[in-house]
Design a protein around this motif. Structure first.
Motif, PDB file in Angstrom:
ATOM      1  N   LYS A  79       0.828  -1.213   0.000  1.00 16.02           N
ATOM      2  CA  LYS A  79       0.000   0.000   0.000  1.00 16.02           C
ATOM      3  C   LYS A  79       0.855   1.252   0.000  1.00 16.02           C
ATOM      4  CE  LYS A  79      -4.189   1.665   0.120  1.00 16.02           C
ATOM      5  NZ  LYS A  79      -5.207   1.302  -0.875  1.00 16.02           N
ATOM      6  N   VAL A  80       1.955   1.237   0.758  1.00 11.87           N
ATOM      7  CA  VAL A  80       2.841   2.402   0.805  1.00 11.87           C
ATOM      8  C   VAL A  80       3.446   2.671  -0.564  1.00 11.87           C
ATOM      9  CG1 VAL A  80       5.030   3.262   1.730  1.00 11.87           C
ATOM     10  CG2 VAL A  80       3.367   2.195   3.265  1.00 11.87           C
ATOM     11  N   LEU A  81       3.956   1.625  -1.211  1.00 13.88           N
ATOM     12  CA  LEU A  81       4.572   1.805  -2.536  1.00 13.88           C
ATOM     13  C   LEU A  81       3.558   2.310  -3.551  1.00 13.88           C
ATOM     14  CD1 LEU A  81       6.860  -1.361  -2.862  1.00 13.88           C
ATOM     15  CD2 LEU A  81       7.554   0.995  -2.392  1.00 13.88           C
ATOM     16  N   ARG A  82       2.355   1.769  -3.502  1.00 11.72           N
ATOM     17  CA  ARG A  82       1.340   2.184  -4.470  1.00 11.72           C
ATOM     18  C   ARG A  82       0.927   3.633  -4.238  1.00 11.72           C
ATOM     19  NH1 ARG A  82      -3.158  -2.059  -4.668  1.00 11.72           N
ATOM     20  NH2 ARG A  82      -1.260  -3.310  -4.730  1.00 11.72           N
ATOM     21  N   THR A  83       0.829   4.016  -2.969  1.00 12.41           N
ATOM     22  CA  THR A  83       0.472   5.405  -2.654  1.00 12.41           C
ATOM     23  C   THR A  83       1.570   6.358  -3.111  1.00 12.41           C
ATOM     24  OG1 THR A  83      -0.814   4.661  -0.732  1.00 12.41           O
ATOM     25  CG2 THR A  83      -0.184   6.988  -0.812  1.00 12.41           C
ATOM     26  N   VAL A  84       2.827   5.998  -2.827  1.00 11.51           N
ATOM     27  CA  VAL A  84       3.960   6.829  -3.262  1.00 11.51           C
ATOM     28  C   VAL A  84       3.997   6.934  -4.779  1.00 11.51           C
ATOM     29  CG1 VAL A  84       6.479   6.924  -3.386  1.00 11.51           C
ATOM     30  CG2 VAL A  84       5.363   6.382  -1.224  1.00 11.51           C
ATOM     31  N   ALA A  85       3.669   5.835  -5.453  1.00  9.72           N
ATOM     32  CA  ALA A  85       3.714   5.819  -6.917  1.00  9.72           C
ATOM     33  C   ALA A  85       2.802   6.865  -7.522  1.00  9.72           C
ATOM     34  CB  ALA A  85       3.323   4.430  -7.434  1.00  9.72           C
ATOM     35  N   PHE A  86       1.664   7.153  -6.867  1.00  9.13           N
ATOM     36  CA  PHE A  86       0.728   8.124  -7.417  1.00  9.13           C
ATOM     37  C   PHE A  86       0.909   9.525  -6.821  1.00  9.13           C
ATOM     38  CE2 PHE A  86      -1.601   4.033  -7.989  1.00  9.13           C
ATOM     39  CZ  PHE A  86      -1.483   4.008  -9.373  1.00  9.13           C
ATOM     40  N   VAL A  87       1.376   9.601  -5.579  1.00  5.93           N
ATOM     41  CA  VAL A  87       1.604  10.910  -4.970  1.00  5.93           C
ATOM     42  C   VAL A  87       2.795  11.601  -5.628  1.00  5.93           C
ATOM     43  CG1 VAL A  87       2.313  12.077  -2.847  1.00  5.93           C
ATOM     44  CG2 VAL A  87       0.540  10.316  -2.762  1.00  5.93           C
ATOM     45  N   HIS A  88       3.823  10.832  -5.970  1.00  6.68           N
ATOM     46  CA  HIS A  88       5.040  11.423  -6.545  1.00  6.68           C
ATOM     47  C   HIS A  88       4.771  12.228  -7.820  1.00  6.68           C
ATOM     48  CE1 HIS A  88       9.074  11.847  -8.138  1.00  6.68           C
ATOM     49  NE2 HIS A  88       8.752  11.113  -9.184  1.00  6.68           N
ATOM     50  N   PRO A  89       4.132  11.659  -8.862  1.00  4.87           N
ATOM     51  CA  PRO A  89       3.886  12.477 -10.059  1.00  4.87           C
ATOM     52  C   PRO A  89       2.898  13.610  -9.801  1.00  4.87           C
ATOM     53  CG  PRO A  89       2.843  10.326 -10.267  1.00  4.87           C
ATOM     54  CD  PRO A  89       3.710  10.262  -9.062  1.00  4.87           C
ATOM     55  N   PHE A  90       1.938  13.405  -8.875  1.00  4.42           N
ATOM     56  CA  PHE A  90       1.001  14.483  -8.558  1.00  4.42           C
ATOM     57  C   PHE A  90       1.741  15.684  -7.975  1.00  4.42           C
ATOM     58  CE2 PHE A  90      -1.461  16.704  -5.324  1.00  4.42           C
ATOM     59  CZ  PHE A  90      -2.531  17.159  -6.073  1.00  4.42           C
ATOM     60  N   VAL A  91       2.617  15.422  -7.008  1.00 10.27           N
ATOM     61  CA  VAL A  91       3.363  16.517  -6.378  1.00 10.27           C
ATOM     62  C   VAL A  91       4.244  17.217  -7.401  1.00 10.27           C
ATOM     63  CG1 VAL A  91       5.148  17.078  -4.683  1.00 10.27           C
ATOM     64  CG2 VAL A  91       3.288  15.516  -4.073  1.00 10.27           C
ATOM     65  N   PHE A  92       4.943  16.427  -8.230  1.00  9.69           N
ATOM     66  CA  PHE A  92       5.816  17.056  -9.232  1.00  9.69           C
ATOM     67  C   PHE A  92       5.008  17.904 -10.207  1.00  9.69           C
ATOM     68  CE2 PHE A  92       7.797  17.237 -13.391  1.00  9.69           C
ATOM     69  CZ  PHE A  92       9.019  17.800 -13.070  1.00  9.69           C
ATOM     70  N   ASP A  93       3.921  17.364 -10.738  1.00 11.23           N
ATOM     71  CA  ASP A  93       3.116  18.104 -11.708  1.00 11.23           C
ATOM     72  C   ASP A  93       2.619  19.422 -11.131  1.00 11.23           C
ATOM     73  OD1 ASP A  93       3.475  16.074 -13.497  1.00 11.23           O
ATOM     74  OD2 ASP A  93       1.425  15.319 -13.422  1.00 11.23           O
ATOM     75  N   ASN A  94       2.359  19.436  -9.841  1.00  7.54           N
ATOM     76  CA  ASN A  94       1.755  20.622  -9.220  1.00  7.54           C
ATOM     77  C   ASN A  94       2.770  21.589  -8.620  1.00  7.54           C
ATOM     78  OD1 ASN A  94      -1.441  20.566  -9.031  1.00  7.54           O
ATOM     79  ND2 ASN A  94      -0.719  18.448  -8.919  1.00  7.54           N
TER      80      ASN A  94
END
Length: 302
Positions: free
Chosen positions: A143-158
């Motif tokens: 769950k941690v890896l999957r959450t990081v996988a989606f939070v990372h590009p969101f944070v970068f894009d924003n």
């Protein structure tokens, strides 16, 4: 009279462990459903029905056919993750063109913003697909890896938007009518991530939200609402900044844009093929492919 027999539903203890969802006790589709069963279940109240109908982009992948087998479940989600990764690249294209603060336009960050976002799609797809192999034996890490996988590009894009909202003052900060729309988008994005990670409210009352109101349904709804406000915000920025950008923004050519998009698509397809092949042929994948139903002989076949 023509009648249609809807697929049989099972409770959680009749399902292989890989299909279990936290706090969801009933309404599961048979884990060896046919493609027709999966299509029919879209019009039957199951614990996936609202997920299917509220899924933003890959409706026919991640939920509709995920109950055909353990293999199908994982492969459907691999495709889902790839689609979400490419969505993040689409966000980067539009944010790089219209959301970037005036004082950052044509900067080094601006020039490398989209290529980095394209590389992030590989991180997102790779991490999220890999996390499925840990789902049974190491669920917390998965769950941690999957959450990081989606939070990372969101944070970068924003990053450009966060800078505009938090650190940019005065001229060149683009405080315009798009700002409230961006804030609405971030509000729904926060709830999207929170619901995905928390599994609330079903964790607090297992079985009460099996069909309506569990976190994945609310997660889909918040994601769709957030995307709506995101698109409206980008369009508003584009209209309000069009004249200035036409004078000062060095736009990429169509060939470069298509080249970046094609590279990302090809790379993500290769990653999905790699993880699919690993799933099908690696002995290490056995733990997430246990598709035996507890008491299967007692369960009426449909």
């Amino acid at each position: 009279m023509l009648t249609v027999k809807l697929p049989q539903l099972l409770n959680v203890h009749q399902m292989p462990r890989v299909f279990w969802e936290d706090g969801i006790m009933s309404g599961y589709r048979h884990p060896k459903s046919t493609a027709l069963d999966c299509l029919l279940s879209s019009f039957q109240m199951t614990n996936e029905t609202v997920n299917i109908w509220t899924h933003f982009l890959p409706t026919c992948f991640a939920h509709t056919f995920s109950s055909m087998s353990a293999h199908a479940r994982h492969i459907c989600y691999f495709l889902d993750y790839g689609a979400l990764s490419l969505y993040s690249l689409g966000c980067a294209f539009t944010y790089g063109a219209y959301v970037m603060p005036d004082r950052w336009v044509n900067s080094i960050l601006h020039r490398y913003y989209v290529p980095i976002a394209a590389f992030n799609t590989f991180i997102c797809t790779g991490l999220s697909c890999y996390s499925r192999f840990l789902e049974v034996d190491r669920p917390v890490l998965s769950k941690v890896l999957r959450t990081v996988a989606f939070v990372h590009p969101f944070v970068f894009d924003n990053i450009p938007l966060f800078y505009r909202l938090l650190f940019c003052y005065g001229e060149g900060c683009n405080w315009n009518e798009a700002i409230p729309l961006h804030l609405y988008h971030l509000f729904f994005a926060f709830w999207t991530g929170f619901l995905f990670a928390s599994h609330l409210p079903e964790r607090l009352a297992p079985g009460r939200f099996d069909y309506i109101g569990h976190s994945h349904q609310l997660f889909h709804i918040c994601a769709v609402m957030g995307t709506h406000f995101q698109m409206e915000a980008v369009l508003t920025d584009q209209l309000s900044r069009k004249a200035w950008l036409s004078l000062y923004y060095e736009t990429d050519s169509l060939a470069i844009t298509l080249g970046v998009a094609a590279t990302s698509v090809i790379g993500n397809v290769m990653l999905i093929c790699f993880f699919t092949a690993t799933l099908l042929w690696s002995p290490q994948a056995n733990s997430i492919l246990q598709n035996n139903i507890p008491g299967e002989a007692k369960v009426k076949e449909h």
